[in-house]
Design a protein around this motif. Structure first.
Motif, PDB file in Angstrom:
ATOM      1  N   ILE A  32      31.077  41.419  40.381  1.00  0.00           N
ATOM      2  CA  ILE A  32      32.172  41.579  41.332  1.00  0.00           C
ATOM      3  C   ILE A  32      33.185  42.543  40.745  1.00  0.00           C
ATOM      4  CG2 ILE A  32      34.056  40.400  42.519  1.00  0.00           C
ATOM      5  CD1 ILE A  32      32.281  37.883  42.458  1.00  0.00           C
ATOM      6  N   GLY A  33      33.540  43.551  41.512  1.00  0.00           N
ATOM      7  CA  GLY A  33      34.582  44.482  41.093  1.00  0.00           C
ATOM      8  C   GLY A  33      34.085  45.675  40.305  1.00  0.00           C
ATOM      9  N   SER A  48      35.298  51.148  38.835  1.00  0.00           N
ATOM     10  CA  SER A  48      35.684  49.741  38.808  1.00  0.00           C
ATOM     11  C   SER A  48      36.833  49.463  39.773  1.00  0.00           C
ATOM     12  CB  SER A  48      36.078  49.320  37.396  1.00  0.00           C
ATOM     13  OG  SER A  48      37.190  50.069  36.960  1.00  0.00           O
ATOM     14  N   PHE A  49      36.884  48.212  40.214  1.00  0.00           N
ATOM     15  CA  PHE A  49      37.954  47.753  41.097  1.00  0.00           C
ATOM     16  C   PHE A  49      39.212  47.571  40.281  1.00  0.00           C
ATOM     17  CE2 PHE A  49      40.418  44.147  42.694  1.00  0.00           C
ATOM     18  CZ  PHE A  49      40.690  44.569  43.976  1.00  0.00           C
ATOM     19  N   PHE A  50      40.338  47.989  40.826  1.00  0.00           N
ATOM     20  CA  PHE A  50      41.624  47.780  40.182  1.00  0.00           C
ATOM     21  C   PHE A  50      42.481  46.965  41.132  1.00  0.00           C
ATOM     22  CE2 PHE A  50      46.022  48.887  39.272  1.00  0.00           C
ATOM     23  CZ  PHE A  50      46.073  48.609  37.919  1.00  0.00           C
ATOM     24  N   GLY A  51      42.831  45.767  40.757  1.00  0.00           N
ATOM     25  CA  GLY A  51      43.633  44.920  41.624  1.00  0.00           C
ATOM     26  C   GLY A  51      43.433  43.462  41.275  1.00  0.00           C
ATOM     27  N   ILE A  52      43.672  42.600  42.237  1.00  0.00           N
ATOM     28  CA  ILE A  52      43.564  41.162  42.037  1.00  0.00           C
ATOM     29  C   ILE A  52      42.538  40.616  43.016  1.00  0.00           C
ATOM     30  CG2 ILE A  52      44.777  38.951  42.202  1.00  0.00           C
ATOM     31  CD1 ILE A  52      47.360  40.474  41.511  1.00  0.00           C
ATOM     32  N   ALA A  99      41.530  37.903  32.708  1.00  0.00           N
ATOM     33  CA  ALA A  99      41.164  36.813  33.609  1.00  0.00           C
ATOM     34  C   ALA A  99      42.156  35.687  33.430  1.00  0.00           C
ATOM     35  CB  ALA A  99      39.750  36.336  33.303  1.00  0.00           C
ATOM     36  N   THR A 100      42.728  35.236  34.536  1.00  0.00           N
ATOM     37  CA  THR A 100      43.627  34.097  34.499  1.00  0.00           C
ATOM     38  C   THR A 100      43.110  33.047  35.476  1.00  0.00           C
ATOM     39  OG1 THR A 100      45.082  35.071  36.157  1.00  0.00           O
ATOM     40  CG2 THR A 100      45.647  35.462  33.858  1.00  0.00           C
ATOM     41  N   TYR A 101      43.314  31.807  35.151  1.00  0.00           N
ATOM     42  CA  TYR A 101      42.827  30.709  35.968  1.00  0.00           C
ATOM     43  C   TYR A 101      43.955  29.721  36.184  1.00  0.00           C
ATOM     44  CZ  TYR A 101      38.526  32.760  34.293  1.00  0.00           C
ATOM     45  OH  TYR A 101      37.533  33.644  33.993  1.00  0.00           O
ATOM     46  N   THR A 102      44.038  29.211  37.387  1.00  0.00           N
ATOM     47  CA  THR A 102      45.038  28.205  37.680  1.00  0.00           C
ATOM     48  C   THR A 102      44.357  26.980  38.250  1.00  0.00           C
ATOM     49  OG1 THR A 102      45.369  29.034  39.918  1.00  0.00           O
ATOM     50  CG2 THR A 102      46.794  29.943  38.210  1.00  0.00           C
ATOM     51  N   GLN A 103      45.012  25.871  38.188  1.00  0.00           N
ATOM     52  CA  GLN A 103      44.460  24.637  38.701  1.00  0.00           C
ATOM     53  C   GLN A 103      44.923  24.353  40.132  1.00  0.00           C
ATOM     54  OE1 GLN A 103      42.062  22.887  37.224  1.00  0.00           O
ATOM     55  NE2 GLN A 103      42.103  24.494  35.697  1.00  0.00           N
ATOM     56  N   ASP A 104      45.717  25.264  40.718  1.00  0.00           N
ATOM     57  CA  ASP A 104      46.216  25.000  42.064  1.00  0.00           C
ATOM     58  C   ASP A 104      45.221  25.419  43.138  1.00  0.00           C
ATOM     59  OD1 ASP A 104      46.475  27.703  41.610  1.00  0.00           O
ATOM     60  OD2 ASP A 104      48.433  27.877  42.565  1.00  0.00           O
ATOM     61  N   CYS A 105      44.036  25.832  42.750  1.00  0.00           N
ATOM     62  CA  CYS A 105      43.043  26.278  43.710  1.00  0.00           C
ATOM     63  C   CYS A 105      41.722  25.556  43.472  1.00  0.00           C
ATOM     64  CB  CYS A 105      42.823  27.780  43.591  1.00  0.00           C
ATOM     65  SG  CYS A 105      43.205  28.628  45.101  1.00  0.00           S
ATOM     66  N   VAL A 106      41.704  24.288  43.717  1.00  0.00           N
ATOM     67  CA  VAL A 106      40.487  23.499  43.527  1.00  0.00           C
ATOM     68  C   VAL A 106      40.019  23.038  44.888  1.00  0.00           C
ATOM     69  CG1 VAL A 106      39.513  21.448  42.463  1.00  0.00           C
ATOM     70  CG2 VAL A 106      41.266  22.769  41.269  1.00  0.00           C
ATOM     71  N   ALA A 107      38.752  23.287  45.187  1.00  0.00           N
ATOM     72  CA  ALA A 107      38.206  22.872  46.486  1.00  0.00           C
ATOM     73  C   ALA A 107      38.214  21.348  46.576  1.00  0.00           C
ATOM     74  CB  ALA A 107      36.795  23.408  46.652  1.00  0.00           C
TER      75      ALA A 107
END
Length: 108
Positions: A32-33, A48-52, A99-107
């Motif tokens: 991806i990207g 390469s993709f530049f962004g979020i 790469a950053t990960y948050t816990q506010d996006c859990v299915a």
């Protein structure tokens, strides 16, 4: 095999098409990207993709327009029958990637 494909951006339908394809065999690599010029390689920085990129999920079915709207309106509220979810345990990064990960996006 014909498949209806829809592209949504920020909850709005942007493109729709019928794609004729074959099933994808398992044990592959999903990139991806980044454009790859050969399987698993041939990467070039200028391609390469530049962004979020946020909240990557892949389902083995088409989501309804209502499901897409619901996911956009209520961040991270998505159908939990996905087959792939990009998260910290399956993510691999190469090159100049943060790469950053948050816990506010859990299915659910």
């Amino acid at each position: 095999m014909a498949t209806d494909t829809k592209i949504f951006v920020n909850g709005s339908l942007k493109a729709e098409s019928e794609i004729h394809s074959k099933p994808i065999p398992g044990n592959g690599l999903l990139v991806i990207g980044q454009d790859q010029d050969r399987i698993g390689g041939g990467f070039r920085a200028h391609q390469s993709f530049f962004g979020i990129i946020e909240n990557i999920f892949i389902w083995n079915r088409a989501l309804t327009d209502e499901e897409m709207h619901e996911m956009h309106e209520h961040k991270c509220k998505c159908p939990n029958d996905y087959v792939i979810s990009a998260n910290q345990t399956v993510s691999v990064t190469k090159g100049n990637v943060i790469a950053t990960y948050t816990q506010d996006c859990v299915a659910p």
